[in-house]
Design a protein around this motif. Sequence first.
Motif, PDB file in Angstrom:
ATOM      1  N   TRP A  68       0.821  -1.209   0.000  1.00 14.40           N
ATOM      2  CA  TRP A  68       0.000   0.000   0.000  1.00 14.40           C
ATOM      3  C   TRP A  68       0.852   1.256   0.000  1.00 14.40           C
ATOM      4  CZ3 TRP A  68       0.686   2.925   4.385  1.00 14.40           C
ATOM      5  CH2 TRP A  68       1.023   2.270   5.565  1.00 14.40           C
ATOM      6  N   ASN A 140       3.032  -2.475   6.036  1.00 16.21           N
ATOM      7  CA  ASN A 140       2.891  -2.692   4.596  1.00 16.21           C
ATOM      8  C   ASN A 140       2.847  -4.187   4.275  1.00 16.21           C
ATOM      9  OD1 ASN A 140       2.871  -1.506   1.860  1.00 16.21           O
ATOM     10  ND2 ASN A 140       4.862  -2.508   1.665  1.00 16.21           N
ATOM     11  N   TRP A 143      -0.491  -5.632   5.456  1.00 12.15           N
ATOM     12  CA  TRP A 143      -1.542  -5.264   4.500  1.00 12.15           C
ATOM     13  C   TRP A 143      -1.493  -6.192   3.293  1.00 12.15           C
ATOM     14  CZ3 TRP A 143      -1.203  -3.911  -0.593  1.00 12.15           C
ATOM     15  CH2 TRP A 143      -2.387  -3.434  -1.186  1.00 12.15           C
ATOM     16  N   GLN A 147      -4.415  -8.749   1.927  1.00 12.10           N
ATOM     17  CA  GLN A 147      -4.910  -8.731   0.550  1.00 12.10           C
ATOM     18  C   GLN A 147      -4.776 -10.120  -0.069  1.00 12.10           C
ATOM     19  OE1 GLN A 147      -6.402  -5.949  -0.938  1.00 12.10           O
ATOM     20  NE2 GLN A 147      -6.239  -5.295   1.170  1.00 12.10           N
TER      21      GLN A 147
END
Length: 176
Positions: A68, A140, A143, A147
Motif C-alpha cells: 500500500w 505494509n 496489509w 490482501q
Amino acid sequence: MHKPVAPNYHFITHWQFPETDCAEVYRILEDVGSLAEWWPSVYLDVKVLEKGRPGGVGKLVALYTKGWLPYTLRWNFRVTEADFPNGFALEAQGDFIGAGRWTFRQEGPDCLVEYDWSVAAAKPLLRRLSGLLRGVFSANHEWAMRQGKTSLELELRRRRGEANVPAPPGPTWPHN
C-alpha cells in the motif's frame, strides 16, 4: 556467491480456509504465473524464468511487486524445497534478500496456512529507511498478506466454478 545478509524483518502469517483441501491452496500458490491475475494488489508482474525440476524445485521467478506504500520492488525467488501438499520453500534475491516457507496443514475440513518470511531490504532507499520506518514497512507487509488472503479466498471460489465472484482487490497506487 552472495554475501549472507541478516534479516531486517521476520514475519509469520497465518491463514485459515474453511472447507478447503490444502492441495487446492498449494496448487494455486504453486501456479506463480497467475499471481498477478488473482493477487493484483501486490503482484504487478510475474515471469517464470526457469521451470525447475518436476515438483517445482529450482523454479526461478521474477517479480514486480508493491504494497500500500507508493514504491515498487523487483526481486526473484527460487524454489528450494517442495513437498506437495505440505508446503514449499523459496530464496529471494533482488530488492529483497531472504527466505520464505509456506506450510499447509489439514485440520479436519479446514486448511491452515503459515508463511514464514525472513527478509532483508536490499533496495537502497528501503535499506536506508528501514530503521526509521520499520513499523510502517511491517504494516505494509501485513496489509499485503491480508490482501493475499482475501484474494486467495476469491480465487478458490472462482476455481471451484462459483458464479459472480467479485474481482480481487487491485493496487492502491498507480505504478509504472
